[in-house]
Design an enzyme around this catalytic site. Structure first.
Site, PDB file in Angstrom:
ATOM      1  N   ASP A  48      -0.824   5.773  -6.475  1.00 48.26           N
ATOM      2  CA  ASP A  48      -2.207   6.762  -7.137  1.00 48.26           C
ATOM      3  C   ASP A  48      -1.477   7.519  -8.323  1.00 48.26           C
ATOM      4  O   ASP A  48      -0.279   7.550  -7.679  1.00 48.26           O
ATOM      5  CB  ASP A  48      -2.476   6.788  -5.487  1.00 48.26           C
ATOM      6  CG  ASP A  48      -2.886   6.461  -4.827  1.00 48.26           C
ATOM      7  OD1 ASP A  48      -3.979   5.359  -4.795  1.00 48.26           O
ATOM      8  OD2 ASP A  48      -2.726   6.043  -3.231  1.00 48.26           O
ATOM      9  N   GLU A  88       1.530  -0.435  -5.382  1.00 43.51           N
ATOM     10  CA  GLU A  88       0.458   0.566  -5.690  1.00 43.51           C
ATOM     11  C   GLU A  88       1.166   1.897  -6.164  1.00 43.51           C
ATOM     12  O   GLU A  88       1.688   2.303  -5.681  1.00 43.51           O
ATOM     13  CB  GLU A  88      -0.163   0.642  -4.881  1.00 43.51           C
ATOM     14  CG  GLU A  88      -1.780   1.189  -4.502  1.00 43.51           C
ATOM     15  CD  GLU A  88      -2.554   2.290  -3.662  1.00 43.51           C
ATOM     16  OE1 GLU A  88      -3.550   2.096  -3.364  1.00 43.51           O
ATOM     17  OE2 GLU A  88      -1.605   1.679  -2.666  1.00 43.51           O
ATOM     18  N   GLU A  96      -3.843   3.677  -9.267  1.00 43.38           N
ATOM     19  CA  GLU A  96      -6.013   4.071  -9.122  1.00 43.38           C
ATOM     20  C   GLU A  96      -5.377   5.440  -9.868  1.00 43.38           C
ATOM     21  O   GLU A  96      -4.691   6.692  -9.443  1.00 43.38           O
ATOM     22  CB  GLU A  96      -5.484   3.873  -7.409  1.00 43.38           C
ATOM     23  CG  GLU A  96      -7.062   4.934  -7.555  1.00 43.38           C
ATOM     24  CD  GLU A  96      -7.648   4.619  -5.641  1.00 43.38           C
ATOM     25  OE1 GLU A  96      -8.427   5.099  -5.348  1.00 43.38           O
ATOM     26  OE2 GLU A  96      -6.676   4.266  -5.251  1.00 43.38           O
ATOM     27  N   HIS A 101       0.675  -1.406   0.113  1.00 39.64           N
ATOM     28  CA  HIS A 101       0.119   0.056   0.026  1.00 39.64           C
ATOM     29  C   HIS A 101       0.799   0.687  -0.087  1.00 39.64           C
ATOM     30  O   HIS A 101       2.118   1.537   0.887  1.00 39.64           O
ATOM     31  CB  HIS A 101      -0.910   0.193   1.428  1.00 39.64           C
ATOM     32  CG  HIS A 101      -2.100   0.942   0.915  1.00 39.64           C
ATOM     33  ND1 HIS A 101      -1.625   2.056   2.227  1.00 39.64           N
ATOM     34  CD2 HIS A 101      -2.542   1.581   0.638  1.00 39.64           C
ATOM     35  CE1 HIS A 101      -2.704   2.670   2.568  1.00 39.64           C
ATOM     36  NE2 HIS A 101      -3.348   3.127   1.096  1.00 39.64           N
ATOM     37  N   HIS A 125      -0.685  10.294  -3.446  1.00 36.79           N
ATOM     38  CA  HIS A 125      -2.247   9.628  -3.050  1.00 36.79           C
ATOM     39  C   HIS A 125      -3.168  10.360  -3.216  1.00 36.79           C
ATOM     40  O   HIS A 125      -4.465   9.900  -3.403  1.00 36.79           O
ATOM     41  CB  HIS A 125      -2.026   9.109  -1.365  1.00 36.79           C
ATOM     42  CG  HIS A 125      -3.140   8.452  -1.430  1.00 36.79           C
ATOM     43  ND1 HIS A 125      -4.380   9.028  -0.069  1.00 36.79           N
ATOM     44  CD2 HIS A 125      -3.309   7.656  -0.940  1.00 36.79           C
ATOM     45  CE1 HIS A 125      -5.458   8.820  -0.072  1.00 36.79           C
ATOM     46  NE2 HIS A 125      -4.996   7.276  -0.142  1.00 36.79           N
TER      47      HIS A 125
END
Length: 317
Positions: free
Chosen positions: A38, A36, A142, A9, A51
């Site tokens: 973002d 991950e 993301e 994460h 993020h």
């Protein structure tokens, strides 16, 4: 059942400032399967790994660019060029109101020199690790707040998909999941933008808790059937899978895990944090036992990928 995957994460964010390349390298060394990313856009339309749409909770933007905040007092990434953003120093996440770190026992708030980078740069970094370590680390980008970016004149989804294609991610066989909270936009990625990758629909707690309420159980099945029409899985908060953790170590599960698997959807919940356990969960290990061992989720986002990797290897591999 295949061995669950470990998704770092924002990298190994329990140990180093989130979304920095050192945090990603550490996560890889700790055995994460996916890293991950973002993604938000700069003023000049470059996707960067960050993020939030704001810069003021992880960088020194307020010190370097005083007076560049919007009327709400926040500093937005889309108001700065990539060249300007490259001058910022990244810190451990902190409150933009108080300046205090969110997690007081993590990496010191002001230490070392961490920086922001583009999505393309991180992908090149991950692919470099794949070569030098002779293994495959997946990426898990993301798309952040597509409606906000659209209001600002930018189509973030199309831009991100172009970068992924140019980087070699062109089919579901690739080690890449694309995720987004915005359900219409996630569906648009599949249908209009023809995204060929594995897609995860992230779930908002407030919306899906209504579907899990007893009088509306039929709505849950219909909603998951709709998601299964364009996505390969769901990314729910842990609270949508477990309605109650009890002091005696037992728990009450919702219907979501069983229903999602019934529709052929993989489940990747978020976020496992050793230093932020749900109420009444006695240990990080117990939380993983509930999710992986009893609910049989297919993977999870973890701030501590080493601990999650160790638990899975010890109990499930």
């Amino acid at each position: 059942m295949p061995t669950p995957i470990v998704i770092a994460h924002r990298g190994a964010s329990g140990y180093l400032p989130e979304h920095t390349l050192p945090a990603k390298a550490l996560a890889a060394g700790m055995g994460a399967d996916y890293l991950e990313q973002d993604v938000v856009l700069t003023r000049d339309g470059v996707p960067i790994v960050l993020h939030d749409i704001h810069l003021d909770t992880v960088t020194d933007v307020a010190e370097r660019f005083p007076g560049r905040a919007r009327p709400d007092g926040r500093y937005y990434a889309i108001d700065f060029t990539l060249e300007e953003i490259r001058t910022l120093l990244v810190r451990e996440r902190f409150s933009h109101k108080t300046g205090q770190p969110v997690f007081s026992k993590r990496f010191p708030h002001v230490a070392s020199r961490f920086t922001l980078h583009t999505l393309a740069e991180e992908i090149a970094f991950v692919q470099g690790l794949n070569r030098s370590m002779s293994r495959t680390f997946g990426i898990y980008p993301e798309i952040k707040q597509p409606a906000f970016h659209r209001r600002e004149g930018q189509d973030i989804s199309a831009i991100v998909l172009r970068v992924l294609e140019e980087s070699g991610y062109r089919s579901k066989e690739e080690a890449c999941y694309l995720q987004c909270f915005d359900e219409p936009e996630t569906e648009r990625c599949r249908r209009e933008l023809k995204c060929p990758l594995k897609i995860i629909q992230l779930l908002e707690e407030k919306d899906w808790k209504l579907l899990l309420a007893a009088p509306r159980r039929g709505d849950l099945d219909a909603a998951l059937a709709k998601v299964a029409g364009y996505a390969d899985g769901i990314g729910p908060p842990v609270s949508l899978l477990v309605s109650e953790f009890r002091a005696d170590g037992t728990f009450a599960a919702t219907e979501l895990a069983a229903a999602a698997h019934h529709h052929g959807l993989v489940i990747h919940p978020w976020t496992l944090r050793r230093d932020e356990l749900p109420k009444s969960v006695p240990s990080f290990d117990r939380q993983m036992e509930i999710l992986f061992g009893e609910l049989r989720v297919d993977g999870a986002f973890s701030d501590f990928p080493d601990l999650t990797r160790q638990w899975i290897d010890r109990r499930m591999a």
